[in-house]
Design an enzyme around this catalytic site. Structure first.
Site, PDB file in Angstrom:
ATOM      1  N   GLY A  37     -17.266 -10.894  14.936  1.00  0.00           N
ATOM      2  CA  GLY A  37     -17.606  -9.985  14.058  1.00  0.00           C
ATOM      3  C   GLY A  37     -16.728  -8.826  14.280  1.00  0.00           C
ATOM      4  CG  ASP A  94     -12.950 -21.449   9.426  1.00  0.00           C
ATOM      5  OD1 ASP A  94     -14.322 -21.017   9.139  1.00  0.00           O
ATOM      6  OD2 ASP A  94     -12.358 -21.906   8.421  1.00  0.00           O
ATOM      7  N   GLY A  95     -12.968 -18.394  11.245  1.00  0.00           N
ATOM      8  CA  GLY A  95     -13.313 -17.147  10.883  1.00  0.00           C
ATOM      9  C   GLY A  95     -12.405 -16.140  11.029  1.00  0.00           C
ATOM     10  CB  ILE A 141     -12.621 -25.461  22.521  1.00  0.00           C
ATOM     11  CG1 ILE A 141     -12.645 -26.043  23.660  1.00  0.00           C
ATOM     12  CG2 ILE A 141     -14.214 -25.444  22.061  1.00  0.00           C
ATOM     13  CD1 ILE A 141     -13.151 -25.569  25.118  1.00  0.00           C
ATOM     14  CG  ASP A 142     -15.987 -27.043  18.684  1.00  0.00           C
ATOM     15  OD1 ASP A 142     -16.304 -27.159  19.809  1.00  0.00           O
ATOM     16  OD2 ASP A 142     -16.965 -26.372  17.824  1.00  0.00           O
ATOM     17  CG  MET A 156     -18.424 -26.425  23.704  1.00  0.00           C
ATOM     18  SD  MET A 156     -16.885 -25.709  24.565  1.00  0.00           S
ATOM     19  CE  MET A 156     -16.478 -26.816  25.487  1.00  0.00           C
ATOM     20  CD  GLU A 196     -21.873 -26.360  20.452  1.00  0.00           C
ATOM     21  OE1 GLU A 196     -22.638 -25.730  20.866  1.00  0.00           O
ATOM     22  OE2 GLU A 196     -20.491 -26.312  20.290  1.00  0.00           O
TER      23      GLU A 196
END
Length: 569
Positions: free
Chosen positions: A239, A264-265, A293-294, A337, A393
């Site tokens: 944020g 992405d964000g 990391i995903d 993850m 997860e």
């Protein structure tokens, strides 16, 4: 002759044509005009923006069915001004990245100092040809269209920043990932050693650091050994993104190159920063280095840190296997993850060969009844006396929601907070075998924060270096972009392409079939599930159609969606 197709911002014709636009849109929608059969513009288009190739600037009034175009594309009218599409022969489409000359006229250029650099004196044809591009889809048939391409990364012969005028800043945002410090180090050392840049600063604690923290001076000496440590020396946060405050600070401090490392964000935030910079007409390049990391960033082959994560996940799986083998009816359960995409779980499972079941978000499963997970676990224990389960997860969240009251809370980055699938599965398995009066032992291992906090391995260190250098070359050449490897070549990718979709495991492809073959687990999928997965893959991988795209461009974009950049081998 190639041509660029660019639309003006949404408000460009607003004052003059506001009432006509509304009436014409409704009338044209009722007539049901095809997108490819555009009526000629009633108002002459404004002067073209300066580009290196011939440009065609198309008025928003040129489109007979504007509302249908808006619905067919995730690129809004406001974003359309930043989309650059060049067409060539045989269905060639270049999805180009913005350049300083698009909105800042008469910028001087400088010879690239690399031409006199002794380390590069032996390199043959070191500078990248401006016409070099990289195809998004590498496997084609002999009659296929050439399809969508991206601009090839690398040093240009002429640059748009003199070394003495560069004032660069680097920021890391979002969660931790192996390789963050390596990227920071190589950005600093690359700017300094290749381009003789001396003014480099680190933004502390993510986006909010632009306006709430002091800038940290960075030198090759100060970052010399940070790649040996995990985490990020600049700190990070989720944020805190206030576009106007960030750009105000960039402008006030005289920053003209911004390097943004994040997922992405974070890349969406980088895009907003670029748009505000362009609105103000600032001579500033914005370079994004995608981090997750995903491995769920669209378009690119893989994200940095992924190889390290898979390698480290092996340690957890090995431990789970030892625990399971050491107890009667032992079960080792490892949570890895993968909020939306199960790449780490899938690749760690394939690499291990000790895993009996892998559960990922893309492949729904069920617990009870014939062919369910619990029945499969019971069968495997009776056969082998032990079992290893790997779960991402984000898997099974719908099952948890049915049994546990779930709130729709989000973190500061807007990600939905997940319930612990590993803990939930542990209790469900225990209850099942208790009801069966069958002895078993289960060990639950969650190595999440151990994996993402370690330093990157050798493979990722090299990859991080190449990403950082590509980002530097692009920024010095005046581009704003996200850098990434596509089909083994480093490219400059438009921000909107890496933020509009998410890369996911395709359960209808061969890699997932290899996993099922390796583990001997059931797929848990009905034919309806498979059909829905195929349809979801088709929609998820279709790139957003840029406003103003011709029928040829639309066809090429559609064709490029048929193969993911993480496609099967």
């Amino acid at each position: 002759m190639a041509s660029h197709i660019i639309l003006p911002p949404e408000d460009a014709d607003e004052n003059h044509h506001q009432e006509e636009d509304g009436e014409e849109e409704e009338e044209r929608e009722e007539l049901g005009h095809d997108v490819g059969e555009r009526a000629p513009p009633e108002h002459p288009p404004k002067a073209a923006l300066p580009f290196s190739a011939t440009c065609v600037r198309i008025s928003r009034d040129s489109y007979p069915n504007l509302r249908a175009l808006r619905n067919a594309s995730s690129v809004s009218l406001a974003d359309a001004a930043y989309v650059k599409i060049s067409e060539g022969d045989f269905g060639y489409v270049l999805d180009d990245v913005p350049h300083l000359t698009d909105y800042v006229p008469d910028i001087p250029t400088y010879p690239n100092p690399l031409q006199d650099h002794p380390a590069y004196s032996t390199v043959k044809q070191y500078f990248v040809n401006e016409d070099d591009t990289v195809p998004q889809k590498v496997v084609v048939q002999k009659n296929s269209r050439r399809g969508v391409h991206f601009r090839r990364a690398g040093p240009r012969q002429r640059i748009y920043f003199g070394p003495d005028e560069v004032k660069a800043c680097i920021v890391t945002c979002g969660g931790l990932c192996p390789g963050l410090n390596t990227v920071i180090r190589e950005l600093v050392c690359g700017l300094s050693h290749m381009y003789n840049v001396n003014s480099i600063f680190g933004i502390q604690n993510g986006y909010k650091g632009f306006y709430s923290s002091n800038y940290l001076p960075l030198t090759p000496k100060s970052v010399n050994d940070i790649h040996k440590r995990g985490g990020t020396v600049l700190g990070t946060s989720r944020g805190g993104h206030d576009t106007k405050k960030i750009v105000d600070n960039i402008q006030d401090r005289g920053i003209n190159q911004v390097y943004i490392i994040g997922g992405d964000g974070t890349q969406k935030g980088a895009y907003e920063i670029f748009k505000e910079i362009r609105k103000r007409g600032l001579k500033v390049s914005v370079a994004g280095v995608p981090k997750t990391i995903d491995n769920d960033i669209a378009i690119i082959d893989k994200s940095f840190g992924f190889d390290t994560a898979v390698e480290e996940a092996q340690r957890a799986i090995d431990s789970a296997h030892v625990e399971a083998c050491s107890a009667e009816n032992g079960i080792g359960l490892v949570k890895l993850m993968g909020r939306y995409s199960g790449f780490i779980a899938m690749y760690a499972t394939l690499a291990s060969r000790d895993v009996d079941c892998c559960l990922i978000p893309e492949s729904p499963f069920y617990m009870d009844g014939e062919g369910g997970l619990l029945q499969y676990i019971e069968r495997r224990l009776k056969e082998n006396k032990h079992m290893v389960i790997v779960v991402a997860e984000g898997a099974g969240q719908d099952l948890i929601a049915k049994s546990i009251a779930k709130s729709d809370q989000q973190d500061a980055s807007g990600n939905k907070l997940l319930l612990d699938i590993g803990l939930w599965l542990t209790h469900k398995i225990k209850d099942y075998f208790k009801s069966k009066k069958m002895e078993m032992t289960i060990k639950y291992i969650d190595p999440t924060y151990m994996i993402r906090a370690i330093p990157s391995n050798a493979s990722d260190n090299v990859y991080c270096t190449l990403l950082a250098h590509s980002a530097i070359h692009g920024a010095m050449a005046g581009y704003s972009f996200t850098v990434g490897m596509v089909n083994g070549r480093h490219t400059f990718i438009p921000f909107y392409r890496v933020t509009s979709t998410r890369n996911k495991v395709k359960v209808t492809d061969r890699m997932w079939a290899r996993l099922l073959s390796s583990t001997n687990q059931p797929s848990f999928l009905s034919q309806k599930d498979i059909d829905e997965a195929s349809e979801a893959d088709r929609h998820a991988n279709r790139p957003p159609l840029p406003m103003g795209a011709s029928h040829r461009v639309a066809s090429s974009f559609e064709q490029s969606a048929s193969t993911s950049s993480n496609g099967e081998i």
